[in-house]
Design an enzyme around this catalytic site. Structure first.
Site, mmCIF file in Angstrom:
data_model
loop_
_atom_site.group_PDB
_atom_site.id
_atom_site.type_symbol
_atom_site.label_atom_id
_atom_site.label_comp_id
_atom_site.label_asym_id
_atom_site.label_seq_id
_atom_site.Cartn_x
_atom_site.Cartn_y
_atom_site.Cartn_z
ATOM 1 N N HIS A 1 0.316 -1.162 0.256
ATOM 2 C CA HIS A 1 -0.030 -0.251 -0.328
ATOM 3 C C HIS A 1 1.064 1.377 -0.123
ATOM 4 C CE1 HIS A 1 -3.648 -2.618 1.743
ATOM 5 N NE2 HIS A 1 -3.685 -2.666 0.716
ATOM 6 N N GLU B 1 1.394 3.556 3.082
ATOM 7 C CA GLU B 1 1.147 3.274 4.455
ATOM 8 C C GLU B 1 3.493 3.573 4.549
ATOM 9 O OE1 GLU B 1 -0.066 -0.743 4.234
ATOM 10 O OE2 GLU B 1 -2.061 0.755 4.483
ATOM 11 N N ARG C 1 -3.596 5.009 -2.004
ATOM 12 C CA ARG C 1 -3.359 3.503 -1.737
ATOM 13 C C ARG C 1 -2.663 2.509 -2.784
ATOM 14 N NH1 ARG C 1 -5.703 -0.288 2.826
ATOM 15 N NH2 ARG C 1 -6.526 -2.214 1.495
ATOM 16 N N ASN D 1 -4.150 -5.289 -2.597
ATOM 17 C CA ASN D 1 -3.896 -6.892 -1.314
ATOM 18 C C ASN D 1 -5.395 -6.711 -1.057
ATOM 19 O OD1 ASN D 1 -2.543 -7.986 0.599
ATOM 20 N ND2 ASN D 1 -3.971 -6.921 2.480
ATOM 21 N N HIS E 1 2.224 -4.060 6.423
ATOM 22 C CA HIS E 1 1.160 -2.687 6.237
ATOM 23 C C HIS E 1 1.600 -1.908 7.813
ATOM 24 C CE1 HIS E 1 -1.006 -4.665 3.312
ATOM 25 N NE2 HIS E 1 -0.265 -5.592 3.950
ATOM 26 N N TYR F 1 -11.692 -6.811 10.039
ATOM 27 C CA TYR F 1 -12.584 -7.020 9.366
ATOM 28 C C TYR F 1 -12.360 -7.951 7.470
ATOM 29 C CZ TYR F 1 -9.703 -3.628 7.262
ATOM 30 O OH TYR F 1 -8.113 -3.163 6.315
ATOM 31 N N GLU G 1 0.667 -4.801 11.018
ATOM 32 C CA GLU G 1 0.296 -3.507 11.100
ATOM 33 C C GLU G 1 1.268 -3.092 12.017
ATOM 34 O OE1 GLU G 1 -1.858 -2.727 8.778
ATOM 35 O OE2 GLU G 1 -2.895 -3.609 8.220
#
Ligand code: ARG
Ligand code: ZN
Length: 461
Positions: free
Chosen positions: A220, A223, A274, A289, A343, A395, A418
């Protein structure tokens, strides 16, 4: 294969007609969609084409606010969803848990309206910034700070600033030249716009094959802490190699920057970009992704070209995801034992599945190793990372590289990290955090590598 395993377990349970639990925490099917899962589904069911495509026009971040919120009830969620759909807020991060949490941005023009809306609905916001442009302006120190170190190292890359793609690639090439016995650099493909995608192999094994560990960063574009951290890991494995006893027992294959075009776009045109830069008449870009070929097209991936999570026209439609797939599949299945995709942000260590609310049969082992990694980080820098399977923690989002690595490439230890932070700066993490974030991510790499090696030794005995 895994699906049928699940079907078998499920059928057995049904025919047995008992309420026995599943053995360990295997593929336990739940349908506990979170608010955000429903929101994704609802947003994607509506046609956004032709509407304001705010993602293709760089937003004016001057005076934009950044907020954190907890949505405590259905009314809160209804209001929040409406604000997303009407594009009055731009969600940067979202996670489930007892209360849905989110970090979101509001452009200056909408601040008053949006605040009123939250006030009326009795939703408390925490304001993190009242000028996102200021965060952007202060994120990265000026060139001269970074120029100082050029002469010492022979490469322009530093961990005091975020650098352009060519500087990252030159750093890899420098290692290939100066550490001939240890490092090999290869181009594994070209991006949509024709930039090279580079991989570095770090191995003292010569021709001898060791358990292989794959790491990628920068899927991404926005990031930035991801490629910065992944190059930090590369440097540790090369210049500080003797500090890591596992280093000589593992072959590392590392792509620090997968989405080269998107990264450059985010540096020069639109800080919050992104996706990749796939062409499109209406909107550009595919979310890499969401483009991997396991359960592609499922939950949390949009068919609308303008959405930030647009999955692309087909699985592996993009040269960037193809490059990773083709590189990994050139090796025999079983070569790669660990896969980390890096990420930001939110501070999570996540394992599959991402496409649905289930965990693989070895979910408890993935949780165990994730917990160990989180504990190592906590001890080292006192930073807290949450561990869990990604659909359950954040999610559902199908087409992720982690799910593909686990299910198709059969890489047992597959994780999505993350990195920092929890939203104080979000994607615009000041460069001074590169080093501490690099340090703690290296601790995670160490734990995963060591646990992976232990498991290998057990298998052999
Ligand atoms: N924030 C990441 C994303 O949205 C999480 C990916 C987790 N993995 C997954 N397969 N859903 O891409
Ligand atoms: Zn990401």
């Amino acid at each position: 294969m895994r699906k049928s395993a699940w079907v078998t377990i499920f059928t057995v349970c049904l025919t047995a007609g008992q309420t026995v639990g599943f053995p360990e925490q295997t593929e336990n099917p739940t349908t506990e969609a979170s608010f955000f899962d429903d929101a994704f589904a609802e947003i994607d069911s509506e046609q956004y084409e032709g509407r304001a495509n705010f993602r293709d026009v760089p937003a004016n971040l001057t005076g934009a606010h950044l907020y954190r919120v907890q949505l405590k009830n259905n009314e809160h969620k209804r209001v929040f969803l409406d604000l997303i759909k009407t594009e009055q807020i731009d969600v940067w991060m979202q996670s489930r848990g007892k209360k849905a949490k989110a970090v979101f941005m509001v452009l200056a023009a909408n601040v008053e309206k949006v605040n009123m809306r939250f006030y009326e609905a009795d939703i408390t916001l925490k304001r993190l910034s009242d000028n996102v442009q200021k965060l952007v302006d202060e994120e990265n120190p000026s060139e001269n700070v970074t120029k100082l170190s050029n002469s010492k190292t022979g490469y322009a890359l530093t961990w005091k600033a975020y650098h352009k793609a060519s500087v990252i690639h030159d750093f890899l090439d420098n290692y290939a030249t100066n550490y001939k016995d240890l490092c090999t650099v290869e181009k594994i493909g070209n991006t949509v716009e024709g930039r090279p995608i580079k991989i570095i192999k770090i191995s003292s094994g010569g021709d001898k094959k060791r358990p292989a560990f794959f790491i990628d960063g920068g899927i991404h574009a926005r990031e930035w802490i991801s490629p910065a951290t992944v190059t930090y890991i590369i440097r540790e494995l090369v210049e500080n190699r003797t500090a890591y006893s596992f280093a000589d027992e593992v072959d590392f294959y590392i792509v620090p920057l997968m989405n080269v075009d998107g990264y450059e776009h985010s540096r020069t045109r639109d800080r919050l970009w992104r996706k990749n830069r796939a062409p499109g008449a209406l909107c550009k870009g595919v979310d890499l992704n969401r483009n991997f070929g396991y359960k592609w097209g499922g939950k949390g991936s949009s068919s609308s070209v303008c959405r930030g999570n647009h999955r692309g026209p087909s699985a592996f439609s993009e040269p960037e995801s193809q490059a990773i797939r083709d590189f990994i599949l050139k090796f025999d299945i079983g070569t790669f034992k660990a896969y980390l995709t890096v990420h930001s942000f939110g501070q999570y260590i996540m394992y599959p599945w991402g496409y649905d609310y289930m965990t693989p049969p070895d979910g408890t082992e993935l949780q165990r190793v994730g917990d160990l990694a989180a504990a190592a980080v906590k001890k080292l820098t006192n930073t807290s990372y949450k561990v869990g399977s990604s659909a359950k923690l954040l999610y559902a989002a199908a087409g992720g590289s982690d799910d593909w690595a686990k299910a198709v490439a059969e890489i047992p230890y597959a994780y999505t990290l993350e990195l920092r932070d929890k939203g104080d700066y979000g994607f615009i993490l000041p460069a001074k955090f590169i080093k501490p974030t690099g340090l703690e991510t290296m601790a995670m790499v160490q734990v995963v590598a060591e646990e992976m090696l232990k498991a290998e030794r057990l298998k052999k005995n």
